[in-house]
Scaffold this motif. Structure first.
Motif, PDB file in Angstrom:
ATOM      1  N   LEU A 227       4.181  -2.180 -11.629  1.00 26.78           N
ATOM      2  CA  LEU A 227       5.634  -2.281 -11.781  1.00 26.78           C
ATOM      3  C   LEU A 227       6.351  -1.796 -10.522  1.00 26.78           C
ATOM      4  CD1 LEU A 227       6.103  -0.987 -15.454  1.00 26.78           C
ATOM      5  CD2 LEU A 227       5.817  -3.349 -14.662  1.00 26.78           C
ATOM      6  N   GLU A 228       5.836  -0.730  -9.928  1.00 23.84           N
ATOM      7  CA  GLU A 228       6.428  -0.219  -8.683  1.00 23.84           C
ATOM      8  C   GLU A 228       6.292  -1.234  -7.563  1.00 23.84           C
ATOM      9  OE1 GLU A 228       5.670   4.560  -9.566  1.00 23.84           O
ATOM     10  OE2 GLU A 228       4.417   3.480  -8.111  1.00 23.84           O
ATOM     11  N   TYR A 229       5.140  -1.889  -7.506  1.00 26.39           N
ATOM     12  CA  TYR A 229       4.957  -2.929  -6.486  1.00 26.39           C
ATOM     13  C   TYR A 229       5.954  -4.072  -6.697  1.00 26.39           C
ATOM     14  CZ  TYR A 229       3.025  -6.824  -3.885  1.00 26.39           C
ATOM     15  OH  TYR A 229       2.889  -7.892  -3.037  1.00 26.39           O
ATOM     16  N   ALA A 230       6.075  -4.509  -7.957  1.00 24.72           N
ATOM     17  CA  ALA A 230       6.953  -5.637  -8.257  1.00 24.72           C
ATOM     18  C   ALA A 230       8.398  -5.354  -7.852  1.00 24.72           C
ATOM     19  CB  ALA A 230       6.885  -5.981  -9.739  1.00 24.72           C
ATOM     20  N   CYS A 231       8.854  -4.128  -8.111  1.00 22.61           N
ATOM     21  CA  CYS A 231      10.270  -3.810  -7.880  1.00 22.61           C
ATOM     22  C   CYS A 231      10.538  -3.222  -6.496  1.00 22.61           C
ATOM     23  CB  CYS A 231      10.767  -2.851  -8.962  1.00 22.61           C
ATOM     24  SG  CYS A 231      10.749  -3.553 -10.628  1.00 22.61           S
ATOM     25  N   LYS A 232       9.817  -2.180  -6.141  1.00 21.93           N
ATOM     26  CA  LYS A 232      10.096  -1.475  -4.891  1.00 21.93           C
ATOM     27  C   LYS A 232       9.637  -2.268  -3.667  1.00 21.93           C
ATOM     28  CE  LYS A 232      11.649   2.194  -2.716  1.00 21.93           C
ATOM     29  NZ  LYS A 232      13.080   2.570  -2.802  1.00 21.93           N
ATOM     30  N   VAL A 233       8.495  -2.916  -3.777  1.00 21.71           N
ATOM     31  CA  VAL A 233       7.937  -3.650  -2.641  1.00 21.71           C
ATOM     32  C   VAL A 233       8.414  -5.095  -2.612  1.00 21.71           C
ATOM     33  CG1 VAL A 233       5.816  -4.402  -1.485  1.00 21.71           C
ATOM     34  CG2 VAL A 233       5.904  -2.161  -2.615  1.00 21.71           C
TER      35      VAL A 233
END
Length: 253
Positions: free
Chosen positions: A141-147
């Motif tokens: 989820l962090e990859y999808a949003c932050k990255v």
């Protein structure tokens, strides 16, 4: 007529019949091929292009939510269009800028891209039984949003969930035991339930499905400072939804 002539005549009739049957079969096959030809009006093809980085950056979480709601309306009214899949594969080959990330249950009856009428490059989809949150899911989820810039996280539970029922029944089986332990806190949530608390009571199963979605949302906020900060700044939204098996409708929480 002697015996040899009778045999020859019979053979000739058999060969003639076989040829006639082959000709008829060929004719039927040709007819089938003609009938297989389907013309599709261009208006029925999903013509949206894969998002660019600039187009993704211009979206807001509320805009993306509205797009998903409209797509779900298309799904439940059977108004899905044909996807321009081959073209989108080529367009998305060198980069992706999805609008949202959906954390869905593993259940085969929940076709996430279809449910929201989206195509290749539109959505990140994470799937795990019971739509639970663990370290790997949080990282995704962090990859999808932050990255990668997605604007919306949707925790998508569904009715009649087998993982929920297994958690209610306290099933113990291999690695499933550890997975279900991440659902079981939903059974002791603060929201009260009046009635029989067993898998025989569909109302109770429905209640726990909702509590489990809310539990996953809390876990994201509690265990991911990155996503919590992004939500606080208005860069993303974290919401829940419940997929209705009988209708295909997603009830957003």
């Amino acid at each position: 007529m002697n015996f040899s002539k009778l045999v020859i005549s019979s053979l000739l009739l058999a060969v003639t019949g076989l040829i006639a049957c082959q000709d008829k079969t060929k004719s039927l096959n040709n007819t089938e091929k003609v009938n297989e030809t389907i013309e599709i009006d261009s208006s029925e093809v999903l013509s949206e292009k894969v998002l660019t980085a600039e187009q993704q950056a211009a979206l807001t979480p509320d805009t993306v939510l509205a797009i998903l709601k409209r797509g779900n309306e298309d799904f439940i009214s059977d108004a899905l269009t044909i996807r321009n899949t081959s073209e989108r594969i080529r367009e998305a080959a060198l980069g992706q800028y999805p609008k949202a990330v959906i954390l869905s249950c593993l259940d085969s009856r929940v076709p996430v891209e279809d449910v929201f009428h989206r195509g290749i490059g539109d959505l990140f989809v994470a799937r795990v039984a019971g739509n639970i949150v663990n370290e790997d899911i949080l990282g995704s989820l962090e990859y999808a949003c932050k990255v990668s810039g997605s604007k919306l996280i949707v925790i998508l539970g569904h009715e009649h969930c087998g993982a929920i029922k297994a958690a209610i029944d306290n099933v113990k089986l291999g690695n499933i035991t550890a997975l279900l332990s991440k659902i079981r806190p939903a059974l002791t949530a603060d929201t009260p339930f009046q009635g029989e608390k067993s898998t025989k009571n569909e109302a109770y199963v429905h209640h726990i499905c909702l509590q489990n979605v809310k539990l996953s949302i809390r876990n994201i906020r509690d265990k991911s400072p990155i996503l919590k900060e992004m939500e606080a700044k208005g860069e993303i939204k974290i919401i829940g939804g419940l997929y209705k098996m009988e209708t295909g409708n997603v009830e957003f929480l």
